[in-house]
Design an enzyme around this catalytic site. Sequence first.
Site, short mmCIF file in Angstrom:
data_model
loop_
_atom_site.label_atom_id
_atom_site.label_comp_id
_atom_site.label_asym_id
_atom_site.label_seq_id
_atom_site.Cartn_x
_atom_site.Cartn_y
_atom_site.Cartn_z
CG ASP A 102 -4.38 -10.32 6.94
OD1 ASP A 102 -4.14 -9.13 7.18
OD2 ASP A 102 -4.59 -10.76 5.80
CD GLU B 163 -0.04 -9.30 1.28
OE1 GLU B 163 -0.17 -8.56 2.27
OE2 GLU B 163 -0.73 -9.15 0.25
CE1 TYR C 205 -8.29 -12.92 4.06
CE2 TYR C 205 -7.95 -10.77 5.07
CZ TYR C 205 -7.44 -11.95 4.57
OH TYR C 205 -6.09 -12.17 4.56
CG ASP D 107 -2.53 -5.73 5.26
OD1 ASP D 107 -2.61 -6.58 6.18
OD2 ASP D 107 -3.23 -5.78 4.24
#
Length: 547
Positions: free
Chosen positions: A112, A511, A264, A115
């Site tokens: 995603d 990120e 999430y 990572d």
Amino acid sequence: MEEQTHHHQYHRKQTSSFGDSKIVPPLVLVQHCCSSSLWFLFFFITITTIFITTTNAQQAFDYGDALSKSLLYFEAQRSGRIPYNQRVSWRHHSGLTDGLEQGVDLVGGYYDAGDHVKFGLPMAFTVTMLSWGAIEYLQHISDAGELQHTLEAIKWGTDYFIKAHTSPNVLWAEVGDGDTDHYCWQRPEDMTTSRQAFKIDEEKPGSDLAAETAAAMAAASIVFKNTNPHYSHLLLHHAQQLFEFGDKHRGKYDESVGVVKSYYASVSGYKDELLWAAMWLYKATDSEMYFQYFISKAHSFGGTGWSISEFSWDVKYAGLQLLASKFLNQEKHKKHSDILEQYRSKAEYYICSCLNKNNNDSNVQRTPGGLLYVRQWNNMQYVSTASFLLSVYSDFLKSTNQNLNCHGGTVDHEEILSFAKSQIDYILGSNPMNMSYLVGYGPRYPKRVHHRGASIVSYKENKGFIGCTQGYDNWYSSQEPNPNVLVGALVGGPDWQDNFEDQRNNFMQTEACTYNTAPLVGVFAKLLHIENQKLVQDCNSLLVASF
């Protein structure tokens, strides 16, 4: 490292709560759309126009280049066996044993962000948005020569969902877990962290995850309907089963899969996803059953109750409300116009809040440079989704010859699109930092993106194993730019004062996530189409003037 890990493990949860300034030379325009015999006639005009354009304060952006680059990002995020036609050459095979411990093939899909956990909910939302963009702007994407790459980006996700949906009431929700993953800084090709897989089923339900995956597969089935009907039918079959599973066995997926809670968490619950999935299944099947679902449950599931000023991997209401309002102009839905009108009023609340035309306390904040600002952690995700919804609603108003009535005044479709464009142009470099937040685009962009694979020497260049902490010691803390450019990634972006610090450990800002870039694909194609139309019109008017 302990502290880094501690901070990092909350970075997804924080994200949810309830340029390349190219001048387009008119000379190119002349060659493409005007008779070459008129070349000399336009020479003077060409020089003059270049001078005017160069001195104009407003930058001209190459949306075609941005579109091409945005699609490259999805190749960089691929997990599994890298195909022969892979264009992002610094990536190689990874996660080839995913699912093996559980006796299921879970190879493939997308990482995603920076990572290596494969999180089902944001992955599904990414695919839904890529598919929606392709549905709305298929011809524009095709004209730009990027249709095949768009289809490949969607299919890389849906192929994985087919594997992950192993039986009607079982869906594999996640591979790997964030806590152990964040202790390591490694290339995906070297992964030594746990690849344990987690599922939802009848005993441990996850209606939000099942429904978002159903939405993704239903939307993708529309995209593939003409080019790959067999695949389209297969996707629809899975989508219908997943929706039924999610509706029949209700529950939040983060309560069944505890390891996802810090990353999430489904803050909005599952009702928005169930309505959203029904909407996409109706669009894919034209079956009255799905239409009745989001009409009959509009109130009880919050579809016509929640006024929301964000649209994200967690909160689907604004997208749902916008899609529902588009049915108002269809004769066959007249008998439900009262409920559709309620959906529309909520959709317009969202649009008006983005345009700063609601009551003061309910508008989306903006930075001094004009960027929509929802929250400090990965704010750009809300900018890209807003730009997409604004663009789609602008098209709707234009095609139906309507205006939008906000508390702060009436707005036409051009003003809505113009604001969406301002957000995109901010992303591409029209901002106080004079920086493109789309990596690899323009002369200045983030060089130290918080991304394991991009920040470590490519596996293709150095196949020597890089261990778990070795990556932190040798690469994470380095002040050097990343050895691999994560082209097409939309980073978290600047703070509320338009400030941006390009540091690898500044994961709030540096990120990038797949669901940041996904909505941009359609909008870039739309803006490119408009620019091309303008060129042709300018060219034609020059031709007329010359005779």
